[in-house]
Write a protein that holds these residues in place. Structure first.
Motif, mmCIF file in Angstrom:
data_model
loop_
_atom_site.group_PDB
_atom_site.id
_atom_site.type_symbol
_atom_site.label_atom_id
_atom_site.label_comp_id
_atom_site.label_asym_id
_atom_site.label_seq_id
_atom_site.Cartn_x
_atom_site.Cartn_y
_atom_site.Cartn_z
ATOM 1 N N VAL A 294 0.834 -1.205 0.000
ATOM 2 C CA VAL A 294 0.000 0.000 0.000
ATOM 3 C C VAL A 294 0.866 1.252 0.000
ATOM 4 C CG1 VAL A 294 -1.651 1.339 1.361
ATOM 5 C CG2 VAL A 294 -1.990 -1.112 1.063
ATOM 6 N N GLU A 295 1.924 1.273 0.820
ATOM 7 C CA GLU A 295 2.786 2.451 0.896
ATOM 8 C C GLU A 295 3.579 2.649 -0.401
ATOM 9 O OE1 GLU A 295 5.119 1.678 4.307
ATOM 10 O OE2 GLU A 295 3.552 2.202 5.766
ATOM 11 N N GLY A 296 3.961 1.526 -1.050
ATOM 12 C CA GLY A 296 4.745 1.642 -2.293
ATOM 13 C C GLY A 296 3.885 1.589 -3.541
ATOM 14 N N GLN A 297 2.569 1.573 -3.386
ATOM 15 C CA GLN A 297 1.648 1.510 -4.528
ATOM 16 C C GLN A 297 1.977 0.334 -5.441
ATOM 17 O OE1 GLN A 297 -1.013 3.890 -4.935
ATOM 18 N NE2 GLN A 297 -0.394 4.264 -2.802
ATOM 19 N N ALA A 298 2.442 -0.770 -4.866
ATOM 20 C CA ALA A 298 2.801 -1.972 -5.644
ATOM 21 C C ALA A 298 1.566 -2.853 -5.754
ATOM 22 C CB ALA A 298 3.959 -2.700 -4.976
ATOM 23 N N TRP A 299 0.610 -2.408 -6.593
ATOM 24 C CA TRP A 299 -0.690 -3.077 -6.626
ATOM 25 C C TRP A 299 -0.634 -4.443 -7.303
ATOM 26 C CZ3 TRP A 299 -2.963 -0.735 -3.128
ATOM 27 C CH2 TRP A 299 -2.975 0.659 -2.993
ATOM 28 N N THR A 300 0.250 -4.564 -8.341
ATOM 29 C CA THR A 300 0.295 -5.845 -9.061
ATOM 30 C C THR A 300 0.760 -6.969 -8.139
ATOM 31 O OG1 THR A 300 0.756 -4.683 -11.115
ATOM 32 C CG2 THR A 300 1.247 -7.048 -11.049
ATOM 33 N N ARG A 301 1.830 -6.669 -7.420
ATOM 34 C CA ARG A 301 2.332 -7.686 -6.494
ATOM 35 C C ARG A 301 1.314 -8.003 -5.393
ATOM 36 N NH1 ARG A 301 7.682 -6.218 -3.286
ATOM 37 N NH2 ARG A 301 6.141 -4.882 -2.258
ATOM 38 N N LEU A 302 0.593 -6.975 -4.891
ATOM 39 C CA LEU A 302 -0.406 -7.179 -3.842
ATOM 40 C C LEU A 302 -1.570 -8.018 -4.350
ATOM 41 C CD1 LEU A 302 -1.461 -6.644 -1.000
ATOM 42 C CD2 LEU A 302 -2.449 -4.488 -1.825
ATOM 43 N N ASP A 303 -2.036 -7.736 -5.580
ATOM 44 C CA ASP A 303 -3.146 -8.521 -6.138
ATOM 45 C C ASP A 303 -2.784 -9.992 -6.232
ATOM 46 O OD1 ASP A 303 -4.681 -6.273 -6.310
ATOM 47 O OD2 ASP A 303 -4.239 -5.888 -8.436
ATOM 48 N N ALA A 304 -1.555 -10.239 -6.710
ATOM 49 C CA ALA A 304 -1.137 -11.633 -6.862
ATOM 50 C C ALA A 304 -1.056 -12.343 -5.505
ATOM 51 C CB ALA A 304 0.217 -11.686 -7.579
ATOM 52 N N GLN A 305 -0.539 -11.613 -4.544
ATOM 53 C CA GLN A 305 -0.401 -12.220 -3.210
ATOM 54 C C GLN A 305 -1.767 -12.505 -2.584
ATOM 55 O OE1 GLN A 305 1.988 -9.934 -0.492
ATOM 56 N NE2 GLN A 305 2.504 -11.729 0.737
ATOM 57 N N LEU A 306 -2.727 -11.560 -2.741
ATOM 58 C CA LEU A 306 -4.054 -11.764 -2.175
ATOM 59 C C LEU A 306 -4.768 -12.932 -2.842
ATOM 60 C CD1 LEU A 306 -5.342 -8.088 -1.702
ATOM 61 C CD2 LEU A 306 -4.419 -9.628 0.037
ATOM 62 N N ALA B 240 -9.851 -8.343 1.017
ATOM 63 C CA ALA B 240 -9.979 -6.986 0.495
ATOM 64 C C ALA B 240 -9.214 -6.040 1.395
ATOM 65 C CB ALA B 240 -11.443 -6.572 0.404
ATOM 66 N N VAL B 241 -8.739 -4.905 0.759
ATOM 67 C CA VAL B 241 -8.001 -3.885 1.503
ATOM 68 C C VAL B 241 -8.765 -2.585 1.374
ATOM 69 C CG1 VAL B 241 -5.839 -2.650 1.757
ATOM 70 C CG2 VAL B 241 -5.812 -5.055 1.075
ATOM 71 N N CYS B 242 -9.064 -1.942 2.529
ATOM 72 C CA CYS B 242 -9.801 -0.675 2.549
ATOM 73 C C CYS B 242 -8.885 0.431 3.026
ATOM 74 C CB CYS B 242 -11.008 -0.765 3.472
ATOM 75 S SG CYS B 242 -12.232 -1.997 2.974
ATOM 76 N N SER B 243 -9.091 1.635 2.448
ATOM 77 C CA SER B 243 -8.334 2.812 2.873
ATOM 78 C C SER B 243 -8.918 3.342 4.171
ATOM 79 C CB SER B 243 -8.416 3.888 1.800
ATOM 80 O OG SER B 243 -9.756 4.334 1.670
ATOM 81 N N PRO B 244 -8.191 4.240 4.835
ATOM 82 C CA PRO B 244 -8.715 4.787 6.094
ATOM 83 C C PRO B 244 -10.029 5.525 5.924
ATOM 84 C CG PRO B 244 -6.352 5.153 5.957
ATOM 85 C CD PRO B 244 -6.763 4.642 4.615
ATOM 86 N N VAL C 151 0.134 4.683 13.216
ATOM 87 C CA VAL C 151 -0.649 5.439 12.233
ATOM 88 C C VAL C 151 -1.512 4.464 11.459
ATOM 89 C CG1 VAL C 151 -0.570 6.963 10.227
ATOM 90 C CG2 VAL C 151 1.124 7.201 12.064
ATOM 91 N N ASN C 152 -2.840 4.753 11.336
ATOM 92 C CA ASN C 152 -3.782 3.892 10.638
ATOM 93 C C ASN C 152 -3.572 4.007 9.136
ATOM 94 O OD1 ASN C 152 -5.886 2.221 9.988
ATOM 95 N ND2 ASN C 152 -7.476 3.752 10.372
ATOM 96 N N ALA C 153 -3.256 2.860 8.486
ATOM 97 C CA ALA C 153 -3.022 2.848 7.037
ATOM 98 C C ALA C 153 -4.152 2.163 6.296
ATOM 99 C CB ALA C 153 -1.700 2.131 6.736
ATOM 100 N N GLY C 154 -5.177 1.632 7.029
ATOM 101 C CA GLY C 154 -6.294 0.985 6.359
ATOM 102 C C GLY C 154 -6.760 -0.235 7.129
ATOM 103 N N THR C 155 -7.567 -1.047 6.417
ATOM 104 C CA THR C 155 -8.153 -2.227 7.059
ATOM 105 C C THR C 155 -8.103 -3.395 6.099
ATOM 106 O OG1 THR C 155 -9.689 -0.823 8.299
ATOM 107 C CG2 THR C 155 -10.209 -3.177 8.177
ATOM 108 N N LEU C 156 -7.762 -4.563 6.624
ATOM 109 C CA LEU C 156 -7.753 -5.785 5.841
ATOM 110 C C LEU C 156 -9.018 -6.567 6.181
ATOM 111 C CD1 LEU C 156 -6.301 -7.814 3.959
ATOM 112 C CD2 LEU C 156 -5.210 -8.773 6.015
ATOM 113 N N LEU C 157 -9.798 -6.921 5.144
ATOM 114 C CA LEU C 157 -11.019 -7.692 5.324
ATOM 115 C C LEU C 157 -10.762 -9.143 4.932
ATOM 116 C CD1 LEU C 157 -13.671 -5.275 3.747
ATOM 117 C CD2 LEU C 157 -12.737 -5.280 6.041
ATOM 118 N N LEU C 158 -11.225 -10.068 5.785
ATOM 119 C CA LEU C 158 -11.064 -11.491 5.505
ATOM 120 C C LEU C 158 -12.454 -12.122 5.517
ATOM 121 C CD1 LEU C 158 -8.664 -10.623 7.809
ATOM 122 C CD2 LEU C 158 -7.733 -12.756 6.900
ATOM 123 N N VAL C 159 -12.835 -12.752 4.425
ATOM 124 C CA VAL C 159 -14.167 -13.322 4.268
ATOM 125 C C VAL C 159 -14.033 -14.836 4.097
ATOM 126 C CG1 VAL C 159 -16.316 -13.273 2.968
ATOM 127 C CG2 VAL C 159 -14.935 -11.192 3.177
#
Length: 751
Positions: free
Chosen positions: A61-73, A86-90, A140-148
């Protein structure tokens, strides 16, 4: 066979309904438990996965590395239970989500959950488990991780569990049904038939083609139980319905005991023959025991065995020491036992009255125990046991043993007449185990009394003390609920039978007015003078000194009674050869003399002390003349003077002052109950009694007379004899079983 099957169905239908109800309750419960277990499991899994992804997600999230994050999720979401990530912003915007994330899921609804919470969401595709994890770095709050998590697997497993539960209950129901049918068939085709046959007296019938001896104890126990229940029901009905009279007691003996032989044993004889100037006279001893028991023997007939103590007793009996009494009526046989001076001194004056009497009475007199007294006591008990065996015309008589003089006798009679029904009644209190432990021969006394079939006391409290003493000093099986003791292969029932008097039929003598006029004239008292009365043996347990001190205190507190009130104390001499009784007589005389010296005057003595024997007619006359009767026993099993006074008051007048330490106080609640050790309390009761209005006297006396009339001595004897009849019936049935099966009688009785 058809009836047996029909009865078997009566087992099956209720059982089937019960199993259905149980399943109806159990399945929802199992579902609820299963859901809670899996919710906790998913919470744990979500926490583990969330903590593992926290650092990689923050870096992406801090490095805006969305491709790597999508693959990992997507890779993590490949778990069969994890549906989506899912990842939510603050500010509540969804930054990233996996491809199977439900469209109904949004970050705003997830933000309503507190950290660490989870919830089940009902979605169109089925329920899901939603958990959240706050993404923080350096606070510092950087967001929320949702697990379903997909919860469909829970439903599948719940269905499996339901099937297993239903199958389990079905199998269990089938097994129980088979067992119930088997028991029903066996019962109705075999066991019940055998029990019915034996209850009818037809002997033991084998329910099957092969002998089944293991069933016989069950059949015998069941029969004994049914007999006991029936006898107890009849006894209870009889106790309520019977108007207890001599005739009722005779009917009981005829109906319940079938005219069985009755033998009674006591130290004191009911009639004493003495040499006098005009020839031989017949006297009635001043004994509460004789007063109570003699009317019972008149009704029962039989034989009374007692110590012959009169100077002319030998002159009126036959060669075997027998004569018929009462004089002129001859209702029963009196068998006299002759004792030597040494035997009488050791057995009666020594062990019984210097040992057991003070031991059992809380009267602050030290008991004395001597080896020679014990030997004489045992020897005399043996002699009376021999006399019982000689007088018994059958091998199973009913033997009534009276009082503390014969603590060893029940066992001795049992050895001579094993089939006898032995009823022992202990007329004095039984001490607590600590006090009883003073006696050096405590075990022998307990063993002797446990030779009884029935052991009676005046109150439950005394019976409970006896059971505790047995528990302390013997190895015996005690059933406190049933009040029974099993010792030496025999069963003894310990019961309370409050003794009473023979309620007089018709008038009890001259009218009250004549009796009062006679007593007042005899002592030279004015007609309107108030009279108090005490009637006792001259014994330190009777509280005579305390009673006189209360009279003295009455005159001190209420001097208006001086000259208006006289207290008459009738004190029959008793055990005057004993030093303790000699000292006590001196104390009584001194107290009376002091009171008369303080408050008497010319022609007036406030206390009249009569230390002499009085006939029952004379005592009854005094009862009817007295305004107040004072019973201040320091410790007493029952005290029949209180009940005699009530019976004599046909005019429904008079007041009874009664010690709280007398057994009668547990029944006679309308008396003025006092603590005899509290002199002022007794004095206040005297003042209240002397000034009590006639209407209050009448109300109290009517209630007391009704109780004593109903609970009379015939009821006391009837209850004991009914209990004996129940035991004898049970033993006879058990003996028949024993004869048919080769089992000993005693072994069956104790089952």
């Amino acid at each position: 066979m058809v009836r047996s099957l029909r009865l078997s169905l009566r087992f099956l239908l209720p059982l089937a309904l019960a199993m259905l109800a149980l399943a109806y309750v159990a399945v929802p419960l199992v579902d609820s438990l299963t859901l809670r277990w899996f919710m906790r499991d998913l919470d744990t899994r979500a926490g583990v996965i969330g903590r593992a992804l926290e650092e990689p997600v923050l870096d992406a999230v801090e490095g805006q590395a969305w491709t790597r994050l999508d693959a990992q999720l997507e890779r993590v979401a490949g778990d069969e239970r994890l549906l989506a990530l899912a990842v939510c912003s603050p500010d509540g915007q969804m930054l990233r989500k996996t491809r199977l994330t439900p469209p109904e899921l949004n970050c705003r609804s997830a933000q309503q959950l507190r950290e660490g919470e989870s919830q089940m969401l009902p979605l169109p595709r089925g329920p899901v488990h939603l958990a959240t994890l706050a993404l923080k770095r350096d606070g510092v709050n950087a967001g929320t991780l949702l697990l379903v998590h997909d919860m469909s697997f829970i439903e599948r497993r719940s269905q499996d569990t339901r099937r297993y539960v239903i199958v389990l209950f079905a199998v269990l129901g089938m097994l129980l049904a088979l067992i119930a049918m088997l028991v029903a068939h066996m019962s109705w085709r075999g066991w019940v038939a055998g029990v019915r046959a034996m209850l009818k007296g037809e002997g033991v019938i084998r329910p099957f083609s092969h002998p089944r001896p293991e069933l016989q104890p069950l059949v015998g126990d069941l029969r004994s139980l049914l007999r006991d229940m029936e006898r107890e029901r009849r006894s209870a009905d009889a106790g309520v319905a019977v108007n207890w009279t001599p005739e009722a007691l005779r009917r009981l003996l005829h109906d319940q005991l079938r005219g069985d032989e009755i033998l009674l044993v006591s130290n004191r004889e009911p009639y004493i023959h003495v040499k006098a100037a005009g020839g031989i006279e017949v006297q009635r001893p001043a004994s509460g025991l004789v007063t109570a028991v003699e009317p019972v023997m008149r009704a029962c007939s039989g034989t009374w065995i007692a110590h012959g103590s009169g100077s002319a007793d030998r002159d009126v009996v036959d060669s075997r020491g027998r004569l018929r009494v009462p004089p002129g009526e001859q209702s029963y046989t009196l068998r006299r036992i002759w004792l030597t001076k040494a035997e009488e001194r050791g057995y009666y004056y020594g062990f019984a009255n210097e040992g057991l009497w003070p031991l059992c009475h809380i009267a602050h007199v030290r008991p004395v125990f001597r080896d020679e007294d014990w030997r004489q006591y045992r020897r005399v008990n043996e002699r009376f046991a021999d006399a019982v065996a000689q007088e018994a015309k059958t091998d199973d008589p009913v033997v009534l043993i009276q009082d503390y003089h014969f603590a060893l006798l029940p066992r001795m009679v049992r050895e001579r007449l094993p089939r006898a029904t032995i009823i022992t009644f202990w007329h004095i209190p039984w001490p607590n185990p600590e006090s009883f432990g003073i006696c050096p021969w405590r075990a022998e006394i307990l063993e002797g009394l446990l030779g009884s079939t029935i052991l009676g006391f005046h109150t439950r409290y005394h019976g409970h003390n006896f059971l505790e003493a047995v528990d302390r000093f013997l190895e015996a099986r005690i059933e406190y609920d049933d009040s029974t003791v099993s010792f030496g292969g025999r069963l003894t029932r310990v019961e309370s039978f409050p003794i009473s008097i023979a309620w007089p039929e018709g008038t009890t003598g001259r009218p009250v007015e004549e009796c009062r006029a006679s007593v007042v004239a005899r002592f030279g008292l004015p007609e309107n003078h108030l009279v108090g009365l005490g009637v006792d043996r001259l014994d330190y347990t009777k509280g005579i000194v305390e009673r006189l001190l209360a009279v003295e205190r009455l005159f001190e507190l209420y001097p208006q009674w001086i000259g208006r009130f006289t207290f008459i104390q009738i004190a029959a001499p008793s055990r005057s050869s004993l030093e303790e009784y000699q000292r006590f007589e001196a104390q009584v005389r001194a107290a009376a003399a002091r009171i008369n010296a303080r408050f008497g005057e010319a022609g007036y003595e406030p206390v009249r002390l009569l230390i002499e024997h009085h006939s029952s007619v004379s005592v009854n006359e005094h009862y009817r003349a007295a305004d107040v009767c004072v019973v201040t026993s320091l410790h007493d099993g029952m005290n029949l003077v209180a009940k005699e006074y009530i019976a004599a008051r046909e005019d429904d007048r008079g007041v009874l002052i009664l010690s709280q330490f007398a057994g009668a106080a547990r029944e006679l609640h309308e008396a003025l109950i006092v603590n005899p050790y509290h002199i002022e309390e007794v004095a206040e009761a005297l003042n209240r009694a002397l000034g009590m209005p006639a209407e209050e006297q009448r109300e109290r006396m009517v209630s007391l007379r009704r109780l004593v009339r109903e609970f009379n001595v015939y009821r006391w004897a009837g209850r004991m004899l009914l209990e004996a009849a129940r035991v004898r019936q049970r033993e006879r049935i058990s003996a028949r079983i024993g004869e048919s099966q080769g089992v000993s009688r005693d072994a069956i009785v104790l089952k």
